[in-house]
Scaffold this active site. Structure first.
Site, PDB file in Angstrom:
ATOM      1  N   SER A 231      -8.245  -8.472 -15.857  1.00 56.56           N
ATOM      2  CA  SER A 231      -9.526  -8.818 -16.489  1.00 56.56           C
ATOM      3  C   SER A 231      -9.456  -8.813 -18.007  1.00 56.56           C
ATOM      4  CB  SER A 231     -10.599  -7.822 -16.035  1.00 56.56           C
ATOM      5  OG  SER A 231     -10.231  -6.512 -16.446  1.00 56.56           O
TER       6      SER A 231
ATOM      7  N   CYS B  31       6.520  22.319  -6.985  1.00 57.29           N
ATOM      8  CA  CYS B  31       7.368  21.330  -7.661  1.00 57.29           C
ATOM      9  C   CYS B  31       8.806  21.531  -7.181  1.00 57.29           C
ATOM     10  CB  CYS B  31       7.280  21.541  -9.172  1.00 57.29           C
ATOM     11  SG  CYS B  31       8.555  20.650 -10.092  1.00 57.29           S
TER      12      CYS B  31
ATOM     13  N   ARG C 222      -5.402   6.539  -2.084  1.00 56.78           N
ATOM     14  CA  ARG C 222      -4.760   5.264  -2.464  1.00 56.78           C
ATOM     15  C   ARG C 222      -3.285   5.245  -2.055  1.00 56.78           C
ATOM     16  NH1 ARG C 222      -6.042   4.269  -8.447  1.00 56.78           N
ATOM     17  NH2 ARG C 222      -4.750   2.429  -8.096  1.00 56.78           N
TER      18      ARG C 222
ATOM     19  N   GLN D 175       0.544  -3.619 -14.647  1.00 51.75           N
ATOM     20  CA  GLN D 175      -0.406  -2.510 -14.843  1.00 51.75           C
ATOM     21  C   GLN D 175      -0.657  -1.811 -13.512  1.00 51.75           C
ATOM     22  OE1 GLN D 175      -3.857  -3.866 -17.604  1.00 51.75           O
ATOM     23  NE2 GLN D 175      -3.018  -5.735 -16.721  1.00 51.75           N
ATOM     24  N   ASN D 176      -0.175  -2.412 -12.431  1.00 54.53           N
ATOM     25  CA  ASN D 176      -0.463  -1.878 -11.097  1.00 54.53           C
ATOM     26  C   ASN D 176       0.411  -0.671 -10.793  1.00 54.53           C
ATOM     27  OD1 ASN D 176      -2.167  -4.031 -10.953  1.00 54.53           O
ATOM     28  ND2 ASN D 176      -0.832  -5.264  -9.639  1.00 54.53           N
TER      29      ASN D 176
ATOM     30  N   HIS E  84       1.557   1.511 -16.373  1.00 58.04           N
ATOM     31  CA  HIS E  84       0.526   2.521 -16.097  1.00 58.04           C
ATOM     32  C   HIS E  84       0.961   3.539 -15.039  1.00 58.04           C
ATOM     33  CE1 HIS E  84      -2.934  -0.239 -17.756  1.00 58.04           C
ATOM     34  NE2 HIS E  84      -2.240   0.347 -18.706  1.00 58.04           N
TER      35      HIS E  84
ATOM     36  N   TYR F 223      -6.387   9.662  -5.565  1.00 62.86           N
ATOM     37  CA  TYR F 223      -5.009   9.135  -5.559  1.00 62.86           C
ATOM     38  C   TYR F 223      -4.316   9.365  -4.220  1.00 62.86           C
ATOM     39  CZ  TYR F 223      -5.443   7.712 -10.336  1.00 62.86           C
ATOM     40  OH  TYR F 223      -5.858   7.057 -11.469  1.00 62.86           O
TER      41      TYR F 223
ATOM     42  N   ASP G 114       0.797   0.277  -7.580  1.00 66.13           N
ATOM     43  CA  ASP G 114       1.384   0.088  -6.249  1.00 66.13           C
ATOM     44  C   ASP G 114       2.836  -0.377  -6.392  1.00 66.13           C
ATOM     45  OD1 ASP G 114       1.642  -2.887  -6.233  1.00 66.13           O
ATOM     46  OD2 ASP G 114      -0.540  -2.875  -6.288  1.00 66.13           O
TER      47      ASP G 114
ATOM     48  N   ALA H 208      -4.518 -15.721  -6.645  1.00 65.39           N
ATOM     49  CA  ALA H 208      -3.122 -15.502  -7.052  1.00 65.39           C
ATOM     50  C   ALA H 208      -2.152 -16.033  -5.998  1.00 65.39           C
ATOM     51  CB  ALA H 208      -2.883 -14.010  -7.300  1.00 65.39           C
TER      52      ALA H 208
END
Ligand code: BJW
Ligand code: ZN
Length: 236
Positions: A179, A137, A60, A92-93, A110, A57, A95, A221
């Site tokens: 998908s 934190c 990403r 669902q992304n 998500h 992560y 980003d 797209a």
């Protein structure tokens, strides 16, 4: 057909961000080459090997800084700005490219790469930097308790009640760049259609659940989404 439409729900998946340079999950260049995403995007995988999951992560989140929204994100932002009826873009992304293009009526079912969740005090907060080094934190001060604020397999996606209300009130449900391999998102078409919505799929290829849709249009797209938005706004 367009004249009867007021309430629209759009579902987006990784295919919408593919032309921005973000890898999809299940394509040939899938994100977890050599691993099934189902085997690594789980709370169990995080407990077993948090460093590996953080590294995935963190990489990403870093990659996200180098990419930009594409024509599909911009077209959906235009729909958001100009559609006079109700609209909800459920993505669902993880980003933030829909937001960067200007979309406002957006829900991240998500979770989000740029959000962290403290397992110590349950706070969620905006987060831009790495988590792998175990930073404290900001809310409770505990170290090493922050995890990506991402919905993994076996966890409940966010805002399901709100999504369900939007789906059952929709006149049109449009699924873009996904998908249809992951539930509950893969079942949204059936919920919307059963409640009376028209259903449309825009994807590079027919998805696994393609037969549930009234209509499927195939293509990139960045081409099919602006064309569809143009049709919708031309008639609004
Ligand atoms: C283009 C393009 C271009 C490419 N232009 N298109 C057995 C049966 C049924 C369900 C289950 C089951 N066993 C377990 C389950 C439940 C499980 C599940 O679905 N598992 C399946 C593997 C079977 N689901 C869950 O656990 C979910 N939670 C849950 O169910 O809670 C209980 C519940 C009960 C009742 C109601 C509600 C809830 C949680 C799922 C969490 C998914 N998390 C991930 C990873 C985290 C995010 C991240 O790290 O980024 O989310 S998995 C991964 O898949 C990611 C994505 O959001 C998600 C969907 O993938 P997506 O977006 O469809 O990407 P791809 O790669 O699969 O497809 C891309 C598409 O784009 C392709 O079709 C391409 O052709 C196309 N394309 N280029 C247009 N240029
Ligand atoms: Zn905390």
């Amino acid at each position: 057909m367009i004249d009867d439409i007021s309430n629209i729900v759009v579902l987006t998946g990784a295919g919408v961000s593919a032309e921005s340079g973000l890898a999809t999950f299940r394509g040939p260049d899938g994100l977890w080459e050599g691993h099934r995403v189902e085997d690594v995007c789980t709370p169990e995988a995080f407990r077993r090997d948090p460093a590996l999951v953080h590294a995935f992560y963190d990489a990403r989140r870093e990659k996200l800084k180098a990419v930009e929204a594409n024509a599909a994100h911009r077209a959906l932002a235009r729909l958001d700005a100009e559609w006079p009826g109700k609209l909800l873009i459920v993505t669902q992304n993880v980003d933030d490219l829909h937001e960067r293009a200007g979309a406002k009526r957006i829900l991240h079912m998500h979770g989000e790469l740029k959000s962290a969740w403290c397992l110590g005090c349950d706070a969620r907060m905006k987060w831009e930097e790495d988590l792998g080094s175990g930073p404290p934190c900001p809310a409770c001060g505990a170290c090493g308790r922050l995890r990506p604020d991402i919905v993994w397999f076996g966890e409940m996606p966010y805002e399901m009640e709100r999504i369900d209300r939007a789906l059952t009130g929709a006149d049109l449900f449009v699924s873009i760049g996904t998908s249809g391999a992951v539930y509950p998102a893969a079942g949204f078409v059936q919920t919307a259609r059963y409640a009376g919505a028209r259903t449309l799929e825009l994807n590079l290829e027919p998805s696994l659940g393609s037969y549930h849709f009234h209509e499927t249009r195939t293509g990139r797209a960045g081409e099919v989404v602006p064309a569809w938005v143009g049709e919708m706004l031309g008639a609004a």
